[in-house]
Design an enzyme around this catalytic site. Structure first.
Site, PDB file in Angstrom:
ATOM      1  N   ARG A 102       5.172   1.719  10.223  1.00  0.00           N
ATOM      2  CA  ARG A 102       5.269   0.344   9.718  1.00  0.00           C
ATOM      3  C   ARG A 102       4.750  -0.701  10.679  1.00  0.00           C
ATOM      4  O   ARG A 102       4.710  -0.482  11.893  1.00  0.00           O
ATOM      5  CB  ARG A 102       6.760   0.017   9.461  1.00  0.00           C
ATOM      6  CG  ARG A 102       7.445   0.895   8.448  1.00  0.00           C
ATOM      7  CD  ARG A 102       7.097   0.500   7.044  1.00  0.00           C
ATOM      8  NE  ARG A 102       7.593   1.456   6.059  1.00  0.00           N
ATOM      9  CZ  ARG A 102       7.847   1.111   4.792  1.00  0.00           C
ATOM     10  NH1 ARG A 102       7.673  -0.129   4.380  1.00  0.00           N
ATOM     11  NH2 ARG A 102       8.241   2.028   3.933  1.00  0.00           N
ATOM     12  N   ASN A 125       5.067   7.082   7.017  1.00  0.00           N
ATOM     13  CA  ASN A 125       5.912   5.913   6.727  1.00  0.00           C
ATOM     14  C   ASN A 125       5.991   4.978   7.938  1.00  0.00           C
ATOM     15  O   ASN A 125       6.951   4.224   8.080  1.00  0.00           O
ATOM     16  CB  ASN A 125       7.311   6.376   6.310  1.00  0.00           C
ATOM     17  CG  ASN A 125       8.142   5.245   5.711  1.00  0.00           C
ATOM     18  OD1 ASN A 125       7.632   4.390   4.975  1.00  0.00           O
ATOM     19  ND2 ASN A 125       9.429   5.208   6.047  1.00  0.00           N
ATOM     20  N   LYS A 135      16.712  -4.186   1.631  1.00  0.00           N
ATOM     21  CA  LYS A 135      17.066  -3.382   0.458  1.00  0.00           C
ATOM     22  C   LYS A 135      18.571  -3.474   0.157  1.00  0.00           C
ATOM     23  O   LYS A 135      18.975  -3.505  -1.002  1.00  0.00           O
ATOM     24  CB  LYS A 135      16.657  -1.922   0.671  1.00  0.00           C
ATOM     25  CG  LYS A 135      15.194  -1.716   1.032  1.00  0.00           C
ATOM     26  CD  LYS A 135      14.240  -2.255  -0.008  1.00  0.00           C
ATOM     27  CE  LYS A 135      12.803  -1.872   0.300  1.00  0.00           C
ATOM     28  NZ  LYS A 135      11.852  -2.491  -0.627  1.00  0.00           N
ATOM     29  N   SER A 148       6.690   3.137  -5.105  1.00  0.00           N
ATOM     30  CA  SER A 148       6.013   3.218  -3.812  1.00  0.00           C
ATOM     31  C   SER A 148       4.650   3.895  -3.965  1.00  0.00           C
ATOM     32  O   SER A 148       4.391   4.599  -4.952  1.00  0.00           O
ATOM     33  CB  SER A 148       6.877   3.973  -2.821  1.00  0.00           C
ATOM     34  OG  SER A 148       7.148   5.255  -3.323  1.00  0.00           O
ATOM     35  N   ALA A 149       3.771   3.617  -3.006  1.00  0.00           N
ATOM     36  CA  ALA A 149       2.430   4.216  -2.943  1.00  0.00           C
ATOM     37  C   ALA A 149       1.507   3.765  -4.074  1.00  0.00           C
ATOM     38  O   ALA A 149       0.624   4.501  -4.489  1.00  0.00           O
ATOM     39  CB  ALA A 149       2.500   5.737  -2.886  1.00  0.00           C
ATOM     40  N   CYS A 150       1.728   2.552  -4.591  1.00  0.00           N
ATOM     41  CA  CYS A 150       0.825   1.987  -5.592  1.00  0.00           C
ATOM     42  C   CYS A 150       0.053   0.787  -5.031  1.00  0.00           C
ATOM     43  O   CYS A 150      -0.716   0.154  -5.751  1.00  0.00           O
ATOM     44  CB  CYS A 150       1.587   1.560  -6.840  1.00  0.00           C
ATOM     45  SG  CYS A 150       2.192   2.947  -7.816  1.00  0.00           S
ATOM     46  N   TYR A 197      16.505   2.807  11.395  1.00  0.00           N
ATOM     47  CA  TYR A 197      15.184   2.618  10.793  1.00  0.00           C
ATOM     48  C   TYR A 197      15.191   1.784   9.519  1.00  0.00           C
ATOM     49  O   TYR A 197      16.002   2.003   8.617  1.00  0.00           O
ATOM     50  CB  TYR A 197      14.551   3.975  10.468  1.00  0.00           C
ATOM     51  CG  TYR A 197      13.047   3.902  10.305  1.00  0.00           C
ATOM     52  CD1 TYR A 197      12.213   4.030  11.399  1.00  0.00           C
ATOM     53  CD2 TYR A 197      12.467   3.660   9.057  1.00  0.00           C
ATOM     54  CE1 TYR A 197      10.832   3.947  11.266  1.00  0.00           C
ATOM     55  CE2 TYR A 197      11.090   3.572   8.914  1.00  0.00           C
ATOM     56  CZ  TYR A 197      10.276   3.722  10.024  1.00  0.00           C
ATOM     57  OH  TYR A 197       8.910   3.633   9.887  1.00  0.00           O
ATOM     58  N   GLY A 198      14.265   0.863   9.429  1.00  0.00           N
ATOM     59  CA  GLY A 198      13.896   0.176   8.187  1.00  0.00           C
ATOM     60  C   GLY A 198      15.064  -0.216   7.310  1.00  0.00           C
ATOM     61  O   GLY A 198      16.034  -0.836   7.751  1.00  0.00           O
ATOM     62  N   ASP A 240       7.377  -7.955  -1.531  1.00  0.00           N
ATOM     63  CA  ASP A 240       8.386  -6.918  -1.778  1.00  0.00           C
ATOM     64  C   ASP A 240       9.535  -7.335  -2.689  1.00  0.00           C
ATOM     65  O   ASP A 240       9.937  -6.553  -3.536  1.00  0.00           O
ATOM     66  CB  ASP A 240       8.962  -6.428  -0.443  1.00  0.00           C
ATOM     67  CG  ASP A 240       9.673  -5.089  -0.557  1.00  0.00           C
ATOM     68  OD1 ASP A 240       9.206  -4.234  -1.325  1.00  0.00           O
ATOM     69  OD2 ASP A 240      10.701  -4.902   0.115  1.00  0.00           O
ATOM     70  N   ARG A 267      14.036   5.516   4.786  1.00  0.00           N
ATOM     71  CA  ARG A 267      15.308   5.351   4.091  1.00  0.00           C
ATOM     72  C   ARG A 267      15.816   6.732   3.675  1.00  0.00           C
ATOM     73  O   ARG A 267      15.038   7.575   3.226  1.00  0.00           O
ATOM     74  CB  ARG A 267      15.133   4.501   2.828  1.00  0.00           C
ATOM     75  CG  ARG A 267      14.903   3.026   3.085  1.00  0.00           C
ATOM     76  CD  ARG A 267      14.942   2.221   1.799  1.00  0.00           C
ATOM     77  NE  ARG A 267      13.916   2.623   0.847  1.00  0.00           N
ATOM     78  CZ  ARG A 267      14.122   3.355  -0.230  1.00  0.00           C
ATOM     79  NH1 ARG A 267      15.333   3.755  -0.569  1.00  0.00           N
ATOM     80  NH2 ARG A 267      13.126   3.674  -1.032  1.00  0.00           N
ATOM     81  N   HIS A 300      12.576  -5.909  -7.248  1.00  0.00           N
ATOM     82  CA  HIS A 300      11.687  -5.303  -6.255  1.00  0.00           C
ATOM     83  C   HIS A 300      10.246  -5.689  -6.607  1.00  0.00           C
ATOM     84  O   HIS A 300       9.457  -4.853  -7.024  1.00  0.00           O
ATOM     85  CB  HIS A 300      11.891  -3.779  -6.326  1.00  0.00           C
ATOM     86  CG  HIS A 300      11.266  -3.019  -5.213  1.00  0.00           C
ATOM     87  ND1 HIS A 300      10.963  -1.686  -5.314  1.00  0.00           N
ATOM     88  CD2 HIS A 300      10.895  -3.378  -3.964  1.00  0.00           C
ATOM     89  CE1 HIS A 300      10.434  -1.267  -4.183  1.00  0.00           C
ATOM     90  NE2 HIS A 300      10.373  -2.268  -3.348  1.00  0.00           N
TER      91      HIS A 300
HETATM   92  O1  TSX Z   1      -3.669  -0.532  -3.232  1.00  0.00           O
HETATM   93  C1  TSX Z   1      -4.396  -0.010  -4.060  1.00  0.00           C
HETATM   94  N1  TSX Z   1      -4.788  -0.725  -5.177  1.00  0.00           N
HETATM   95  C2  TSX Z   1      -4.245  -2.082  -5.421  1.00  0.00           C
HETATM   96  C3  TSX Z   1      -5.026  -3.100  -4.718  1.00  0.00           C
HETATM   97  C4  TSX Z   1      -4.935  -4.381  -4.946  1.00  0.00           C
HETATM   98  N2  TSX Z   1      -4.813   1.296  -3.864  1.00  0.00           N
HETATM   99  C5  TSX Z   1      -4.311   2.094  -2.743  1.00  0.00           C
HETATM  100  C6  TSX Z   1      -3.093   2.836  -3.224  1.00  0.00           C
HETATM  101  C7  TSX Z   1      -2.302   3.479  -2.159  1.00  0.00           C
HETATM  102  C8  TSX Z   1      -1.367   2.547  -1.450  1.00  0.00           C
HETATM  103  C9  TSX Z   1      -5.680   1.859  -4.768  1.00  0.00           C
HETATM  104  N3  TSX Z   1      -6.217   3.081  -4.811  1.00  0.00           N
HETATM  105  C10 TSX Z   1      -6.105   1.137  -5.886  1.00  0.00           C
HETATM  106  C11 TSX Z   1      -5.672  -0.193  -6.093  1.00  0.00           C
HETATM  107  O2  TSX Z   1      -6.046  -0.840  -7.061  1.00  0.00           O
HETATM  108  N4  TSX Z   1      -6.911   1.967  -6.610  1.00  0.00           N
HETATM  109  C12 TSX Z   1      -6.963   3.131  -5.945  1.00  0.00           C
HETATM  110  C13 TSX Z   1      -7.719   4.338  -6.360  1.00  0.00           C
HETATM  111  C14 TSX Z   1      -9.125   4.244  -5.813  1.00  0.00           C
HETATM  112  C15 TSX Z   1      -9.399   4.678  -4.542  1.00  0.00           C
HETATM  113  C16 TSX Z   1     -10.723   4.582  -4.061  1.00  0.00           C
HETATM  114  C17 TSX Z   1     -11.718   4.045  -4.870  1.00  0.00           C
HETATM  115  C18 TSX Z   1     -11.435   3.603  -6.126  1.00  0.00           C
HETATM  116  C19 TSX Z   1     -10.135   3.701  -6.600  1.00  0.00           C
HETATM  117  N5  TSX Z   1     -13.085   3.933  -4.507  1.00  0.00           N
HETATM  118  C20 TSX Z   1     -13.678   4.309  -3.371  1.00  0.00           C
HETATM  119  O3  TSX Z   1     -13.056   4.866  -2.510  1.00  0.00           O
HETATM  120  C21 TSX Z   1     -15.122   4.002  -3.218  1.00  0.00           C
HETATM  121 MN    MN Z   2       9.771  -2.109  -1.263  1.00  0.00          MN
END
Ligand code: TSX
Ligand code: MN
Length: 618
Positions: A387, A385, A224, A266-268, A215-216, A291, A73, A244
């Site tokens: 997909r 990014n 979106k 994003s990225a969580c 794209y997307g 989403d 985007r 969202h």
């Molecule tokens: O998606 C993630 N979640 C939610 C899951 C339901 N990620 C990936 C984030 C990038 C998209 C996570 N990364 C989460 C999480 O709860 N926590 C973490 C951080 C993390 C990464 C690796 C480990 C522990 C925590 N442990 C090992 O690698 C062994």
């Molecule tokens: Mn989204």
């Protein structure tokens, strides 16, 4: 299907106007059938735009590689175009609609020459649901048609439902790359240069115009553009919420069900949370959306969430059998992959898929690529990014009610962000207004690549910053208004703030995340039932240290760190909100949220002042 078969005069008129402007070779009305989808894919395989994957390993699936300039985007080319700039507010780009329509009309002139123009009549939400919205996307991209068929409900049934005069959101899209006589794409992803790209939302007349990107979110206009930006405007006017948010269903060992929505920047790992596999015995999580959620009150006074899409447009890198086996299963067949790597045996590969690249693969640029793990600087084989576009019904954990036209009653709303310090694992708001406050301060740490924010935190209120189709201050007020409109405050969802991303001083993860997040969801579940062990704190209601089942490898000390209030850290946090974040919204920032800020700060002050119990200990 022929345009003459459409009985909706307004739609036919608009299609003819667009055809006259863009001069395609042919106009096709999409039926959404499998035969149509297969034919379009076959055409793109023949023209070299798509590569068919190994039918044994990824049946019915294809790979596309986009132009390197067209991979995400483009927020700087995205506009909220309304008569008054103030209505777009401080978080949106704005151009006067008269000017932008003139500019874009110039670009659209003859832009579909040598191409077919597709008319995609689609429904966001189940066809015929009182809460669904119909859109019509006109596009010259077969890639867009195929993605829309997976992501939305397309075709005959929707056209029927639209009738002779039904309401629809016009969505005009062109890749902006006309073809000369005899010219073909020849495997080159069609798009226009950045300075000609526009993703425009005319919010006064609820019209979407997109030009120059295939794209997307720039091109699949149901997602979106319609389901968030335009829908947020409709939602404000009609008294509901377009958010969202993922929607998940959680079932406890006794078979009791609750529905939870959650918004993260994003990225969580939002898709991972939506498809989580619990590590606690007897609990089950199922997915309704990864989403977008549309929320409104049901007749019973509860807030209902409806899933509006029919597929997942998920980020591929990082998706593995460990992080999200359900997403991998959903994308195991009948899937469109974009900008991932291609293996020798015509399977896909990406960074973080959970195993090394098998031999030499073809990277997202189309070049041979051999993994060099010693080289930390090696460019990735899959675009970060990249997909997968996969049908929701292929997800092993899709909830049976994901299609329910009335949606599902929401017990809890989660906000979250990636925060290595300060924010505890979980806390619950004291009220809807306090919950709205928590949503308004959502943010994630900025990555090393983008240290443009002094505090190191990029605020993304309600994870909606790029998707609010009007003034963000008015959006906060709308959240408050929706809460105030509840016929019984006790029926409102409880609002939580979660943080899976706490680290120790020396940079180790404090919480294992992923499936173990089910332990947090269990506490959330119990809060909704009034059975949770809780403690009142300055920042809200928190679990007692023994309230959350401790995962393996997490010590009691770690748990205390995850569940304590960092008073000094929170004071700095709120100072940043006061000095840097809230002022961005000026006069539009609701007083009720400033009041919550004052209140939480006062509670923190009280907690940090040495207590005086009597005259003897001053
Ligand atoms: O998606 C993630 N979640 C939610 C899951 C339901 N990620 C990936 C984030 C990038 C998209 C996570 N990364 C989460 C999480 O709860 N926590 C973490 C951080 C993390 C990464 C690796 C480990 C522990 C925590 N442990 C090992 O690698 C062994
Ligand atoms: Mn989204």
């Amino acid at each position: 299907m022929k345009l003459s078969e459409i009985k909706h005069a307004g739609l036919v008129k608009w299609v003819n106007e667009v055809a006259a402007l863009t001069t395609p070779d042919e106009v096709v009305v999409c039926t959404g059938s499998k035969a149509e989808y297969d034919g379009l894919i076959e055409g793109m395989v023949k023209s070299g735009l798509a590569t068919r994957l190994n039918p044994e390993k990824k049946p019915g699936s294809v790979l596309f590689r986009s132009d390197p300039s067209d991979v995400a985007r483009v927020e700087k080319r995205t506009y909220i175009s309304c008569a008054k700039q103030e209505d777009a507010g401080p978080t949106n780009n704005w151009i006067d609609p008269v000017e932008l329509k003139a500019t874009m009309t110039g670009l659209y002139k003859g832009c579909m020459k040598g191409r077919k123009m597709y008319v995609i009549v689609f429904s966001m939400g189940p066809v015929g649901s009182a809460f669904s919205k119909i859109g019509v996307e006109i596009t010259d991209s077969e890639y867009v048609v195929c993605n829309m068929i997976i992501m939305t409900r397309v075709g005959t049934k929707v056209i029927e439902n639209l009738g002779t005069d039904g309401y629809f959101v016009p969505c005009l899209h062109s890749v902006g790359k006309p073809l000369a006589a005899g010219e073909a794409d020849n495997g080159v992803w069609p798009c226009a240069p950045m300075e000609h790209k526009y993703i425009a939302h005319f919010t006064d007349d609820k019209v979407i115009w997109s030009y120059g990107s295939g794209y997307g979110g720039n091109a699949l206009l149901g997602k979106k553009c319609l389901a968030l930006r335009i829908a947020s405007v409709l939602a404000r006017d009609e008294g509901w919420l377009a958010e969202h948010m993922l929607i998940l269903k959680i079932t406890n060992p006794e078979g009791k069900v609750k529905y939870i929505t959650a918004a993260f920047p994003s990225a969580c790992g939002k898709t991972n949370l939506a498809m989580l596999i619990p590590t606690i015995e007897g609990w089950k999580v199922e997915t309704l959306s990864d989403d977008i959620a549309w929320l409104r009150y049901g007749k019973d006074g509860r807030l209902y969430a409806m899933s509006v899409e029919t597929g997942f447009f998920g980020v591929a890198p990082g998706t593995s059998a460990k992080s999200n086996p359900n997403a991998l299963a959903a994308a195991s067949k009948n899937t469109i992959f974009t900008n991932v790597a291609l293996t020798e045996d015509k399977d896909i590969w990406w960074e973080g898929i959970g195993y090394d690249a098998p031999g030499t693969v073809i990277d997202w640029h189309g070049n041979p690529w051999t993994q060099d793990k010693a080289n930390k600087e090696q460019a990735p084989a899959a675009h970060p990014n990249s997909r997968f576009t996969a049908p929701a019904e292929q997800c092993p954990c899709v909830a049976k009610e994901w299609n329910d036209p009335k949606g599902v009653p929401v017990s809890a709303i989660l906000f979250g962000g990636r925060r290595p310090s300060t924010i505890p694992l979980v806390h619950m708001s004291r009220s809807w207004t306090h919950g709205t406050f928590l949503g308004s301060i959502v943010g994630s740490e900025v990555t090393a690549a983008a240290l443009d924010v002094a505090s190191g935190i990029r605020r993304d209120p309600m994870a909606m910053k790029p998707f609010i189709g009007y003034n963000a201050g008015d959006y906060f007020q709308h959240w408050l208004d929706v809460g105030a409109a509840a016929k019984d405050q006790s029926l409102l969802p409880k609002i939580f703030y979660v943080n899976w991303f706490r680290k120790t001083q020396d940079g180790k993860w404090l919480w294992p995340g992923y499936g173990d997040n089910s332990r947090v969801l269990k506490w959330v579940f119990e809060c909704c039932d009034g059975t949770a062990k809780t403690v009142d704190t300055p920042i809200g209601i928190m679990p007692t240290v023994d309230a959350i089942d401790r995962p393996e490898g997490v010590s009691e000390e770690d748990m205390k760190a995850l569940l304590s209030v960092d008073v000094e850290g929170w004071k700095k946090e709120l100072e940043d909100v006061r000095k840097n974040h809230y002022p961005e919204f000026g006069d539009k920032m609701p007083k009720a949220l400033w009041d919550v800020l004052d209140d939480v700060e006062a509670r923190l002050d009280k907690a940090s002042k040495p207590r005086r119990c009597c005259h003897c200990c001053k």
